[in-house]
Design an enzyme around this catalytic site. Structure first.
Site, PDB file in Angstrom:
ATOM      1  N   ILE A   1       0.820  -1.220   0.000  1.00 19.16           N
ATOM      2  CA  ILE A   1       0.000   0.000   0.000  1.00 19.16           C
ATOM      3  C   ILE A   1       0.851   1.265   0.000  1.00 19.16           C
ATOM      4  O   ILE A   1       0.338   2.356   0.216  1.00 19.16           O
ATOM      5  CB  ILE A   1      -0.948   0.013   1.224  1.00 19.16           C
ATOM      6  CG1 ILE A   1      -0.148  -0.047   2.536  1.00 19.16           C
ATOM      7  CG2 ILE A   1      -1.940  -1.145   1.155  1.00 19.16           C
ATOM      8  CD1 ILE A   1      -1.009   0.081   3.797  1.00 19.16           C
TER       9      ILE A   1
ATOM     10  N   HIS B   1      -4.668  -3.983  -2.115  1.00 26.20           N
ATOM     11  CA  HIS B   1      -5.044  -3.561  -0.760  1.00 26.20           C
ATOM     12  C   HIS B   1      -5.111  -2.043  -0.604  1.00 26.20           C
ATOM     13  O   HIS B   1      -5.102  -1.536   0.512  1.00 26.20           O
ATOM     14  CB  HIS B   1      -4.079  -4.182   0.261  1.00 26.20           C
ATOM     15  CG  HIS B   1      -4.142  -5.680   0.266  1.00 26.20           C
ATOM     16  ND1 HIS B   1      -3.047  -6.484   0.565  1.00 26.20           N
ATOM     17  CD2 HIS B   1      -5.169  -6.526   0.000  1.00 26.20           C
ATOM     18  CE1 HIS B   1      -3.411  -7.758   0.478  1.00 26.20           C
ATOM     19  NE2 HIS B   1      -4.683  -7.809   0.137  1.00 26.20           N
TER      20      HIS B   1
ATOM     21  N   SER C   1       4.966 -14.648   0.742  1.00 25.17           N
ATOM     22  CA  SER C   1       4.841 -16.028   1.216  1.00 25.17           C
ATOM     23  C   SER C   1       3.571 -16.670   0.692  1.00 25.17           C
ATOM     24  O   SER C   1       3.310 -17.844   0.945  1.00 25.17           O
ATOM     25  CB  SER C   1       4.842 -16.058   2.752  1.00 25.17           C
ATOM     26  OG  SER C   1       3.760 -15.276   3.258  1.00 25.17           O
TER      27      SER C   1
END
Length: 240
Positions: free
Chosen positions: A105, A121, A191
């Site tokens: 972001i 996001h 991840s």
């Protein structure tokens, strides 16, 4: 490692529609803290867990505490783009890369020069009044005290996807379309543990799936190339 870099170079050279899907590991190399690493926000001690303080319900019920945490931990406005950001922008300018899909972001991809960026996001750089929809920049939030308030008296809210909130549908559709059309997908600095964002890579059906991350991911077994290391150091070796 050298052989893997050579293979990555060859795959990029052969591709015409590269898409990059990135996570927090891209930003940590610009010294922006992430959530899940050893020094991440989840390992620090607060009155409430970070995922609680960054939830929609906490925003609604503990608004001032939300902004105290948000200013202290989510606004890293002095951060600069790193080698990964710069190389991706260079690949876009060269006509190789068609889009960046990011979970971050911080807006560093745009600062580095990338034009087509799908921010799953949201962004700290976009803030809006919930009453009149007037727009404000990140500096306004950073320099405010208590609950940031618009000139009309409404509360100014970051255009950031909080826990319990859905993704922006227009952004989501754009990201999905870019990934579906890609002839190469590079996943870096993630991840692949945050959903629904991580599920977007399922829309890629090609045979040039590359994973670059410091640790293993659940998708390693499905990749055509896996490189464990710094995303910035790896991409910096690519010639455009």
């Amino acid at each position: 490692m050298e052989q893997k870099i050579e293979k990555l170079q060859s795959m990029i050279d052969e591709s015409k529609r590269v898409v990059f899907f990135g996570g927090a590991g891209v930003s940590t190399e610009s010294e922006i803290p992430d959530f899940r690493s050893v020094d991440g926000l989840y390992r620090q001690h607060y009155r409430y867990p970070p995922e609680t303080m960054l939830s929609h319900s906490f925003y609604e019920t503990h608004t001032e505490e939300f902004y105290d945490f948000y200013r202290a931990k989510m606004l890293c406005l002095t951060a600069k783009p790193n080698a990964a950001h710069r190389k991706l922008a260079e690949l876009e300018r060269a006509g190789k890369l068609t889009a960046v899909v990011t979970q971050n972001i911080d807006g560093l991809h745009q600062t580095a020069g990338s034009k087509t960026v799908y921010e799953l996001h949201g962004s700290v750089h976009r803030n809006y009044c919930r009453r009149c929809h007037k727009l404000y920049d990140a500096e306004f939030i950073l320099n405010s005290t208590g609950i940031p308030t618009c000139t009309c008296g409404g509360t100014v809210k970051p255009d950031v996807v909080l826990y319990e909130e859905g993704l922006n549908q227009r952004t989501l559709y754009g990201a999905v379309e870019a990934i579906e059309r890609a002839d190469m997908l590079i996943i870096g600095g993630t991840s692949l543990a945050v959903y629904p964002a991580a599920s977007l890579i399922d829309y890629y059906g090609g045979d040039r799936l590359v994973l670059i991350n410091r640790t293993s991911t659940p998708q390693d077994r499905n990749a055509n190339l896996v490189i464990q290391g710094s995303i910035g150091e790896v991409l910096d070796k690519i010639k455009v």
